[in-house]
Design a protein around this motif. Structure first.
Motif, PDB file in Angstrom:
ATOM      1  N   GLY A 146       0.975  -1.116  -0.055  1.00  0.00           N
ATOM      2  CA  GLY A 146      -0.047   0.024   0.034  1.00  0.00           C
ATOM      3  C   GLY A 146       0.772   1.139   0.049  1.00  0.00           C
TER       4      GLY A 146
ATOM      5  N   ILE B 268      -4.916   8.392   3.275  1.00  0.00           N
ATOM      6  CA  ILE B 268      -5.421   6.943   3.200  1.00  0.00           C
ATOM      7  C   ILE B 268      -4.309   5.921   2.632  1.00  0.00           C
ATOM      8  CG2 ILE B 268      -7.752   7.599   2.623  1.00  0.00           C
ATOM      9  CD1 ILE B 268      -5.520   6.648  -0.163  1.00  0.00           C
ATOM     10  N   CYS B 269      -4.384   4.555   2.639  1.00  0.00           N
ATOM     11  CA  CYS B 269      -3.470   3.638   2.159  1.00  0.00           C
ATOM     12  C   CYS B 269      -4.133   2.996   0.720  1.00  0.00           C
ATOM     13  CB  CYS B 269      -3.145   2.672   3.281  1.00  0.00           C
ATOM     14  SG  CYS B 269      -1.955   1.606   2.540  1.00  0.00           S
ATOM     15  N   ARG B 270      -3.467   2.825  -0.182  1.00  0.00           N
ATOM     16  CA  ARG B 270      -4.050   2.686  -1.454  1.00  0.00           C
ATOM     17  C   ARG B 270      -3.418   1.386  -2.071  1.00  0.00           C
ATOM     18  NH1 ARG B 270      -5.789   7.139  -5.490  1.00  0.00           N
ATOM     19  NH2 ARG B 270      -7.610   7.333  -3.798  1.00  0.00           N
TER      20      ARG B 270
ATOM     21  N   ASP C  29      -8.945   1.751  -1.056  1.00  0.00           N
ATOM     22  CA  ASP C  29      -8.481   2.690  -0.121  1.00  0.00           C
ATOM     23  C   ASP C  29      -8.692   1.996   1.330  1.00  0.00           C
ATOM     24  OD1 ASP C  29      -7.584   4.213  -2.070  1.00  0.00           O
ATOM     25  OD2 ASP C  29      -8.880   5.792  -1.858  1.00  0.00           O
ATOM     26  N   GLU C  30      -7.748   2.123   2.007  1.00  0.00           N
ATOM     27  CA  GLU C  30      -8.047   1.758   3.708  1.00  0.00           C
ATOM     28  C   GLU C  30      -7.877   3.099   4.478  1.00  0.00           C
ATOM     29  OE1 GLU C  30      -6.738  -0.770   7.254  1.00  0.00           O
ATOM     30  OE2 GLU C  30      -5.307  -0.656   5.797  1.00  0.00           O
TER      31      GLU C  30
ATOM     32  N   MET D 229      -9.940   0.376  -7.733  1.00  0.00           N
ATOM     33  CA  MET D 229      -9.257   1.026  -6.690  1.00  0.00           C
ATOM     34  C   MET D 229      -9.741   0.558  -5.179  1.00  0.00           C
ATOM     35  SD  MET D 229      -9.436   4.976  -5.399  1.00  0.00           S
ATOM     36  CE  MET D 229     -10.760   4.997  -4.246  1.00  0.00           C
TER      37      MET D 229
ATOM     38  N   GLU E  71      -1.459  -4.033   5.044  1.00  0.00           N
ATOM     39  CA  GLU E  71      -1.437  -2.912   3.931  1.00  0.00           C
ATOM     40  C   GLU E  71      -0.730  -3.518   2.722  1.00  0.00           C
ATOM     41  OE1 GLU E  71       0.440   0.652   5.617  1.00  0.00           O
ATOM     42  OE2 GLU E  71      -1.176   1.079   6.683  1.00  0.00           O
TER      43      GLU E  71
ATOM     44  N   THR F 205      -2.815   2.271  -7.757  1.00  0.00           N
ATOM     45  CA  THR F 205      -1.717   3.003  -7.815  1.00  0.00           C
ATOM     46  C   THR F 205      -0.819   2.496  -9.157  1.00  0.00           C
ATOM     47  OG1 THR F 205      -0.515   1.047  -6.716  1.00  0.00           O
ATOM     48  CG2 THR F 205      -1.700   2.763  -5.621  1.00  0.00           C
TER      49      THR F 205
ATOM     50  N   GLU G 142      -6.675  12.078   0.134  1.00  0.00           N
ATOM     51  CA  GLU G 142      -7.709  12.310  -0.866  1.00  0.00           C
ATOM     52  C   GLU G 142      -8.994  13.275  -0.170  1.00  0.00           C
ATOM     53  OE1 GLU G 142      -8.718  11.303  -3.664  1.00  0.00           O
ATOM     54  OE2 GLU G 142      -6.844  10.165  -4.295  1.00  0.00           O
TER      55      GLU G 142
ATOM     56  N   ARG H  88       0.671   5.449   0.666  1.00  0.00           N
ATOM     57  CA  ARG H  88       0.099   6.616   1.616  1.00  0.00           C
ATOM     58  C   ARG H  88      -0.168   7.758   0.409  1.00  0.00           C
ATOM     59  NH1 ARG H  88      -0.680   3.595   5.346  1.00  0.00           N
ATOM     60  NH2 ARG H  88       0.213   3.882   7.385  1.00  0.00           N
TER      61      ARG H  88
END
Length: 290
Positions: free
Chosen positions: A13, A24-26, A43-44, A41, A215, A30, A18, A15
């Motif tokens: 993931g 967020i962690c994506r 996101d967390e 997508m 992550e 990416t 948004e 950082r």
């Protein structure tokens, strides 16, 4: 089930910020994994609620669906159709943006931790301009299956051990929240030809023989089923299992709009700028029957 799906790649993931500057962690979405058809997508969000108070103010969507999943805290939804709802801990909101909607997602509390996910799911060309539709489920609406000792599975979509999830999907798929105690085992059929991944959000262990840590998105290779085992730590292993039938169409994405051609993207911008996405419709969330 005869062929175990290997893990074809592990995506760490990243950082990023948004909304109104919320971190967020994506993973999916990416440069390491632009998309995994039909997924665009993931996101967390995991922050003290006070640190995320700025939230995600009004923004448009067209051409795809979003799925918001809360583990802790509350998120409040408002949109240009006059709809309003709050997702509590364990709740899910599935929104089919279709031809267009403008909405906001704001923290519903300033206490504790805000922890959840948002998944973007593509729509096929035939459905991209469908009427918006909304599905709202609280924790009590999600069946929980204890399919093996120490294995707890929240079935949001698809079927596990004979139990089906409540989400109605336009494109075939599955969505599960798997929680394994130390040493507990999990097995799930995932049809041949579907794309999928496991997103690790807590603990550690193994998914299809590959070490799994928070992550990370573990992308599934070809096969017909997955297995997982909880690690020896106190948290065991917790992950989202996400898989679906590929759509197999061109993906042209510009920010909140996902269409098949650049011309369709430009039309989406013109419609947004003219206010067409903000005009209320009659009973918009009832949408078409699936």
């Amino acid at each position: 089930m005869a062929n175990l799906r290997p893990i074809s790649r592990v995506v760490q993931g990243q950082r990023m910020k948004e909304g109104a500057g919320v971190t967020i962690c994506r993973t999916v979405g990416t440069s390491m994994l632009r998309n995994l058809d039909p997924y665009l997508m993931l996101d967390e969000l995991k922050l003290p609620a006070k640190a995320a108070f700025a939230g995600f103010p009004d923004h448009p969507h067209r051409g795809f669906e979003t799925c918001s999943i809360m583990l802790e805290g509350k998120m409040e939804h408002r949109d240009s159709q006059g709809n309003h709802g709050v997702i509590g801990p364990g709740g899910i909101q599935w929104m089919t943006a279709g031809r267009g909607i403008v909405h906001s997602e704001m923290p519903g509390t300033t206490d504790g931790v805000l922890w959840g996910f948002q998944l973007w799911i593509n729509l096929p060309k035939k459905d991209k301009m469908c009427k918006p539709r909304y599905q709202d489920y609280q924790a009590t609406d999600i069946p929980v299956v204890e399919s093996a000792p120490g294995a707890s599975v929240r079935v949001m979509a698809g079927e596990h051990a004979g139990t089906a999830g409540p989400i109605k999907m336009r494109n075939p798929g599955l969505l599960m929240d798997v929680r394994l105690a130390a040493g507990a085992n999990f097995t799930q059929e995932v049809p041949e030809g579907w794309n999928g991944f496991a997103y690790i959000y807590d603990g550690e262990g193994k998914v299809c023989g590959t070490k799994a840590q928070p992550e990370q998105a573990l992308v599934l290779g070809p096969g017909d089923h997955v297995v997982a085992t909880g690690g020896s730590g106190p948290s065991g292993l917790k992950f989202l299992l996400i898989a679906g039938k590929p759509i197999g169409e061109p993906i042209v994405q510009h920010g909140p709009f996902v269409m098949n051609t650049q011309d369709e993207i430009q039309q989406a911008f013109r419609d947004y700028q003219s206010g067409a996405l903000q005009r209320p419709e009659d009973n918009p969330w009832k949408g078409e029957e699936l």
